[in-house]
Design a protein around this motif. Structure first.
Motif, PDB file in Angstrom:
ATOM      1  N   ALA A 164      -4.799   3.139  22.556  1.00 49.51           N
ATOM      2  CA  ALA A 164      -5.741   4.271  22.503  1.00 49.51           C
ATOM      3  C   ALA A 164      -5.718   5.747  21.313  1.00 49.51           C
ATOM      4  O   ALA A 164      -6.536   6.572  20.638  1.00 49.51           O
ATOM      5  CB  ALA A 164      -6.006   5.324  23.915  1.00 49.51           C
ATOM      6  N   LYS A 165      -4.167   5.541  20.948  1.00 51.94           N
ATOM      7  CA  LYS A 165      -3.127   6.735  20.466  1.00 51.94           C
ATOM      8  C   LYS A 165      -2.342   6.661  19.127  1.00 51.94           C
ATOM      9  O   LYS A 165      -2.287   7.387  18.247  1.00 51.94           O
ATOM     10  CB  LYS A 165      -2.871   7.990  20.799  1.00 51.94           C
ATOM     11  CG  LYS A 165      -4.083   8.829  22.129  1.00 51.94           C
ATOM     12  CD  LYS A 165      -3.187   9.521  22.741  1.00 51.94           C
ATOM     13  CE  LYS A 165      -4.359  10.595  23.812  1.00 51.94           C
ATOM     14  NZ  LYS A 165      -3.890  11.248  24.751  1.00 51.94           N
ATOM     15  N   SER A 186       3.400  -4.745  17.658  1.00 51.65           N
ATOM     16  CA  SER A 186       3.048  -4.045  16.720  1.00 51.65           C
ATOM     17  C   SER A 186       1.712  -4.173  16.107  1.00 51.65           C
ATOM     18  O   SER A 186       0.912  -3.141  14.821  1.00 51.65           O
ATOM     19  CB  SER A 186       4.047  -3.685  15.413  1.00 51.65           C
ATOM     20  OG  SER A 186       4.182  -5.289  14.788  1.00 51.65           O
ATOM     21  N   LEU A 187       1.494  -5.636  15.681  1.00 49.59           N
ATOM     22  CA  LEU A 187       0.147  -5.678  14.256  1.00 49.59           C
ATOM     23  C   LEU A 187      -0.926  -5.273  15.572  1.00 49.59           C
ATOM     24  O   LEU A 187      -2.183  -5.061  15.389  1.00 49.59           O
ATOM     25  CB  LEU A 187       0.409  -6.774  14.637  1.00 49.59           C
ATOM     26  CG  LEU A 187      -1.672  -8.042  14.212  1.00 49.59           C
ATOM     27  CD1 LEU A 187      -1.366  -7.461  12.919  1.00 49.59           C
ATOM     28  CD2 LEU A 187      -1.508  -9.759  14.387  1.00 49.59           C
ATOM     29  N   THR A 235      -2.947  13.882  12.767  1.00 43.15           N
ATOM     30  CA  THR A 235      -2.667  12.134  12.307  1.00 43.15           C
ATOM     31  C   THR A 235      -2.980  13.117  10.597  1.00 43.15           C
ATOM     32  O   THR A 235      -1.670  12.921   9.481  1.00 43.15           O
ATOM     33  CB  THR A 235      -3.090  11.011  12.396  1.00 43.15           C
ATOM     34  OG1 THR A 235      -2.889  10.933  13.218  1.00 43.15           O
ATOM     35  CG2 THR A 235      -3.416  10.417  11.713  1.00 43.15           C
ATOM     36  N   LEU A 236      -4.059  13.186  10.184  1.00 44.35           N
ATOM     37  CA  LEU A 236      -4.140  14.561   8.768  1.00 44.35           C
ATOM     38  C   LEU A 236      -3.149  15.331   8.512  1.00 44.35           C
ATOM     39  O   LEU A 236      -3.142  15.528   7.018  1.00 44.35           O
ATOM     40  CB  LEU A 236      -5.445  15.008   9.054  1.00 44.35           C
ATOM     41  CG  LEU A 236      -6.413  13.867   9.462  1.00 44.35           C
ATOM     42  CD1 LEU A 236      -7.800  14.715   9.875  1.00 44.35           C
ATOM     43  CD2 LEU A 236      -6.742  12.749   8.261  1.00 44.35           C
ATOM     44  N   ASN A 237      -2.282  16.513   9.239  1.00 48.58           N
ATOM     45  CA  ASN A 237      -1.244  17.115   9.094  1.00 48.58           C
ATOM     46  C   ASN A 237      -0.389  16.612   7.949  1.00 48.58           C
ATOM     47  O   ASN A 237       0.250  17.062   7.426  1.00 48.58           O
ATOM     48  CB  ASN A 237      -1.125  17.993  10.212  1.00 48.58           C
ATOM     49  CG  ASN A 237      -0.447  18.933   9.501  1.00 48.58           C
ATOM     50  OD1 ASN A 237      -0.698  20.218   9.011  1.00 48.58           O
ATOM     51  ND2 ASN A 237       0.483  19.435  10.303  1.00 48.58           N
ATOM     52  N   ALA A 238      -0.121  15.493   8.861  1.00 49.50           N
ATOM     53  CA  ALA A 238       1.021  14.851   8.607  1.00 49.50           C
ATOM     54  C   ALA A 238       1.006  13.863   6.752  1.00 49.50           C
ATOM     55  O   ALA A 238       1.943  13.605   6.371  1.00 49.50           O
ATOM     56  CB  ALA A 238       1.648  13.514   9.789  1.00 49.50           C
ATOM     57  N   ARG A 239       0.086  13.347   7.065  1.00 54.06           N
ATOM     58  CA  ARG A 239      -0.252  12.295   5.835  1.00 54.06           C
ATOM     59  C   ARG A 239       0.594  11.267   6.283  1.00 54.06           C
ATOM     60  O   ARG A 239       0.730  10.854   4.723  1.00 54.06           O
ATOM     61  CB  ARG A 239      -0.339  13.340   4.833  1.00 54.06           C
ATOM     62  CG  ARG A 239      -1.429  14.618   4.721  1.00 54.06           C
ATOM     63  CD  ARG A 239      -1.558  15.358   3.444  1.00 54.06           C
ATOM     64  NE  ARG A 239      -2.450  15.042   1.813  1.00 54.06           N
ATOM     65  CZ  ARG A 239      -3.676  14.975   1.980  1.00 54.06           C
ATOM     66  NH1 ARG A 239      -3.894  15.661   2.622  1.00 54.06           N
ATOM     67  NH2 ARG A 239      -4.418  14.366   1.273  1.00 54.06           N
ATOM     68  N   PRO A 240       0.300  10.768   6.486  1.00 56.03           N
ATOM     69  CA  PRO A 240       1.927   9.421   6.578  1.00 56.03           C
ATOM     70  C   PRO A 240       1.413   8.436   4.906  1.00 56.03           C
ATOM     71  O   PRO A 240       2.354   7.548   5.509  1.00 56.03           O
ATOM     72  CB  PRO A 240       1.351   9.028   8.344  1.00 56.03           C
ATOM     73  CG  PRO A 240       0.425   9.476   9.361  1.00 56.03           C
ATOM     74  CD  PRO A 240       0.046  10.356   8.341  1.00 56.03           C
ATOM     75  N   TRP A 241       0.250   8.164   5.460  1.00 59.99           N
ATOM     76  CA  TRP A 241       0.369   6.692   4.799  1.00 59.99           C
ATOM     77  C   TRP A 241       0.555   7.151   3.245  1.00 59.99           C
ATOM     78  O   TRP A 241       0.644   5.501   2.380  1.00 59.99           O
ATOM     79  CB  TRP A 241      -1.519   6.404   4.751  1.00 59.99           C
ATOM     80  CG  TRP A 241      -3.036   7.960   3.953  1.00 59.99           C
ATOM     81  CD1 TRP A 241      -3.160   7.917   2.624  1.00 59.99           C
ATOM     82  CD2 TRP A 241      -3.201   8.629   4.863  1.00 59.99           C
ATOM     83  NE1 TRP A 241      -3.289   9.400   2.606  1.00 59.99           N
ATOM     84  CE2 TRP A 241      -3.595  10.129   3.486  1.00 59.99           C
ATOM     85  CE3 TRP A 241      -2.864   9.405   6.161  1.00 59.99           C
ATOM     86  CZ2 TRP A 241      -3.938  11.367   4.603  1.00 59.99           C
ATOM     87  CZ3 TRP A 241      -3.217  10.374   6.826  1.00 59.99           C
ATOM     88  CH2 TRP A 241      -4.105  11.684   5.251  1.00 59.99           C
ATOM     89  N   GLU A 242       0.561   8.644   3.119  1.00 63.20           N
ATOM     90  CA  GLU A 242       0.950   8.894   1.833  1.00 63.20           C
ATOM     91  C   GLU A 242       3.096   9.223   1.279  1.00 63.20           C
ATOM     92  O   GLU A 242       2.862   8.973   0.309  1.00 63.20           O
ATOM     93  CB  GLU A 242       0.754  10.037   1.259  1.00 63.20           C
ATOM     94  CG  GLU A 242      -1.123  10.548   1.449  1.00 63.20           C
ATOM     95  CD  GLU A 242      -1.606  12.207   1.000  1.00 63.20           C
ATOM     96  OE1 GLU A 242      -2.089  12.136   0.373  1.00 63.20           O
ATOM     97  OE2 GLU A 242      -0.040  12.757   0.704  1.00 63.20           O
ATOM     98  N   LEU A 247       4.978   4.580  11.201  1.00 69.14           N
ATOM     99  CA  LEU A 247       5.810   5.369   9.858  1.00 69.14           C
ATOM    100  C   LEU A 247       7.260   5.450  10.425  1.00 69.14           C
ATOM    101  O   LEU A 247       7.414   6.609  11.323  1.00 69.14           O
ATOM    102  CB  LEU A 247       4.813   6.459   9.241  1.00 69.14           C
ATOM    103  CG  LEU A 247       5.478   6.889   7.899  1.00 69.14           C
ATOM    104  CD1 LEU A 247       5.803   5.569   6.991  1.00 69.14           C
ATOM    105  CD2 LEU A 247       4.454   7.958   7.482  1.00 69.14           C
ATOM    106  N   ASP A 248       7.777   4.852  10.230  1.00 64.59           N
ATOM    107  CA  ASP A 248       9.159   4.999  10.776  1.00 64.59           C
ATOM    108  C   ASP A 248       9.569   5.056  11.678  1.00 64.59           C
ATOM    109  O   ASP A 248      10.046   5.593  13.106  1.00 64.59           O
ATOM    110  CB  ASP A 248      10.079   5.960   9.830  1.00 64.59           C
ATOM    111  CG  ASP A 248      10.577   6.492   8.714  1.00 64.59           C
ATOM    112  OD1 ASP A 248      10.776   5.067   7.881  1.00 64.59           O
ATOM    113  OD2 ASP A 248       9.999   7.443   7.937  1.00 64.59           O
ATOM    114  N   ASN A 249       8.452   3.977  12.344  1.00 65.62           N
ATOM    115  CA  ASN A 249       8.443   4.037  14.405  1.00 65.62           C
ATOM    116  C   ASN A 249       7.224   4.911  14.968  1.00 65.62           C
ATOM    117  O   ASN A 249       8.004   4.689  15.899  1.00 65.62           O
ATOM    118  CB  ASN A 249       9.735   3.427  14.885  1.00 65.62           C
ATOM    119  CG  ASN A 249       9.674   3.006  15.514  1.00 65.62           C
ATOM    120  OD1 ASN A 249       8.736   1.944  16.000  1.00 65.62           O
ATOM    121  ND2 ASN A 249      10.419   3.334  16.595  1.00 65.62           N
ATOM    122  N   VAL A 250       6.876   5.953  14.334  1.00 66.44           N
ATOM    123  CA  VAL A 250       6.456   7.035  14.510  1.00 66.44           C
ATOM    124  C   VAL A 250       5.148   7.158  14.576  1.00 66.44           C
ATOM    125  O   VAL A 250       4.455   6.506  13.989  1.00 66.44           O
ATOM    126  CB  VAL A 250       6.911   8.074  14.100  1.00 66.44           C
ATOM    127  CG1 VAL A 250       5.800   9.800  14.733  1.00 66.44           C
ATOM    128  CG2 VAL A 250       8.540   8.995  13.839  1.00 66.44           C
TER     129      VAL A 250
END
Length: 405
Positions: free
Chosen positions: A246-247, A238-239, A337-344, A252-255
């Motif tokens: 690569a991708k 995970s680290l 990634t950007l559409n999901a905005r997971p960091w928020e 986030l929630d293991n996704v």
């Protein structure tokens, strides 16, 4: 089950770093257990080869790492996989663990890999022999160190046979090594058989044997690990996926989500650097497109521009060091990634502090923070899974019917 995180000296971040800083003036490092309270782990695994590369000044591993929890030590068998024998003497290694105050010490093992298939029996026997040597000395010591006997094998039967031999010798904590590259189904068979044979031995002798699983943290194995009684496991996946995959760089929630690669022009290496040179891309153009990509993605963070606008800027920069087909594939990942905005959506302190920078694949400070976040996400996901785990009677019945053949 307890989760141990393998540790290397570079695995730290500088608290003086900020989203708009590319260089950090101070050198002090803090570790993942200094960032999150409580830490997203139950202990750490430190290899002897790492300790000896930078020996603690006061001979205490807990003080050197500023970590009060459980520290497991091993010899880092991957570092000498091509050697005829491990470079470490068993008794000297036992003394090494005690000198530095490790809580758990792993016996000296030698990995069994396809490259040296003709040596598998020898390597297994040597691993068992080293474990017994260390046990003979350890059992007569007054020490707080817990000895963890490791076994190596090449199939379910060989692992079960070796584990039983150590259990009968007196070990009540046994580790299964060398399974990192094994298919999931093979690992399941190994865990089932080892559990069955050790359970029978425990019932006969009235002593419970705990199992540690080296290098494995696959969700597809959680149920098998749980019902076969795995006590502890470790994994750096995970680290390190934060910068090695690569991708799948941010979870986030293991996704998994793909990190956004905006490298500094001077950091381009290998195929990327060659592509730039072959197409005679000027340094000025690289810097111009890099700045535009950074400016656009920060504007996107503030919702000042659209997704299409930021993707256009990212594509312009990516295309100057990446072939067209690959560029299109990468941009598709960026769009997701950007559409999901997971960091928020993440509640961890690192995501809250540096925002969208957590998904920038750009330099150590961001990449390591993303790795720390991934460990936080993995640990919380794993603990939620464990709390909701319901034992399967079918699994237990099948496990009881397994026999060593």
């Amino acid at each position: 089950m307890k989760f141990y995180l393998p540790f290397w000296w570079p695995d730290g971040i500088n608290t003086h770093f900020g989203p708009f800083l590319e260089t950090v003036p101070h050198k002090e490092k803090v570790r993942i257990w200094n960032i999150y309270n409580p830490p997203p782990l139950d202990g750490i695994l430190v290899s002897r080869v790492n300790v000896e590369s930078k020996p603690p000044e006061n001979d205490d591993i807990h003080t050197a790492l500023d970590f009060k929890g459980s520290i497991m030590g091993d010899c880092g068998a991957f570092s000498y996989i091509d050697e005829a024998e491990p470079p470490y003497d068993p008794i000297d290694t036992l003394e090494f663990y005690e000198k530095y105050g490790f809580d758990i010490g792993v016996t000296v093992d030698h990995l069994i890999v396809p490259k040296y298939d003709n040596e598998k029996e020898y390597r297994q026997e040597l691993t068992i022999k080293n474990a017994k040597k260390m046990f003979d000395v350890w059992k007569n010591k007054e020490t707080k160190l817990k000895l963890l006997g490791v076994v190596q094998g090449w199939n379910a039967n060989s692992y079960a046979t070796a584990a039983l031999e150590l259990a009968e010798y007196g070990f009540d904590y046994i580790a299964l090594g060398g399974l990192v590259r094994e298919p999931t189904e093979n690992i399941k068979k190994i865990l089932e058989m080892v559990h069955a044979i050790l359970q029978t031995n425990s019932q006969e002798k009235g002593v419970q044997t705990k199992i540690h699983l080296f290098g494995i943290a696959r969700e597809s194995l959680f149920a098998t690990m749980k019902h076969t009684g795995i006590h502890s496991f470790d994994s750096a996946g995970s680290l390190r996926n934060a910068w090695l995959s690569a991708k799948k760089n941010y979870y986030l929630d293991n996704v998994p989500y793909c990190a956004i690669r905006i490298p500094r022009p001077k950091d381009l290496r290998g195929k990327k650097k060659k592509f730039v040179e072959e197409h005679e891309i000027s340094k000025d153009l690289l810097v111009k497109l890099e700045k535009k990509a950074l400016a656009n993605i920060r504007a996107f963070q503030k919702q000042e521009i659209t997704l299409d606008e930021v993707l256009t800027a990212l594509k312009e920069y990516t295309s100057v060091f990446t072939p067209p087909k690959q560029t299109d594939q990468i941009i598709n990942e960026y769009q997701r990634t950007l559409n999901a905005r997971p960091w928020e959506l993440c509640d961890c302190s690192l995501c809250k502090k540096i925002g969208i920078d957590i998904i920038f694949f750009r330099m150590h400070e961001r990449n390591m923070r993303r790795g720390f976040h991934n460990v936080y996400d993995f640990y919380n996901h794993f603990k939620k899974w464990e709390q909701n785990y319901l034992p399967s009677k079918k699994n237990e019945k099948e496990n009881q019917q397994l026999k060593l053949v």
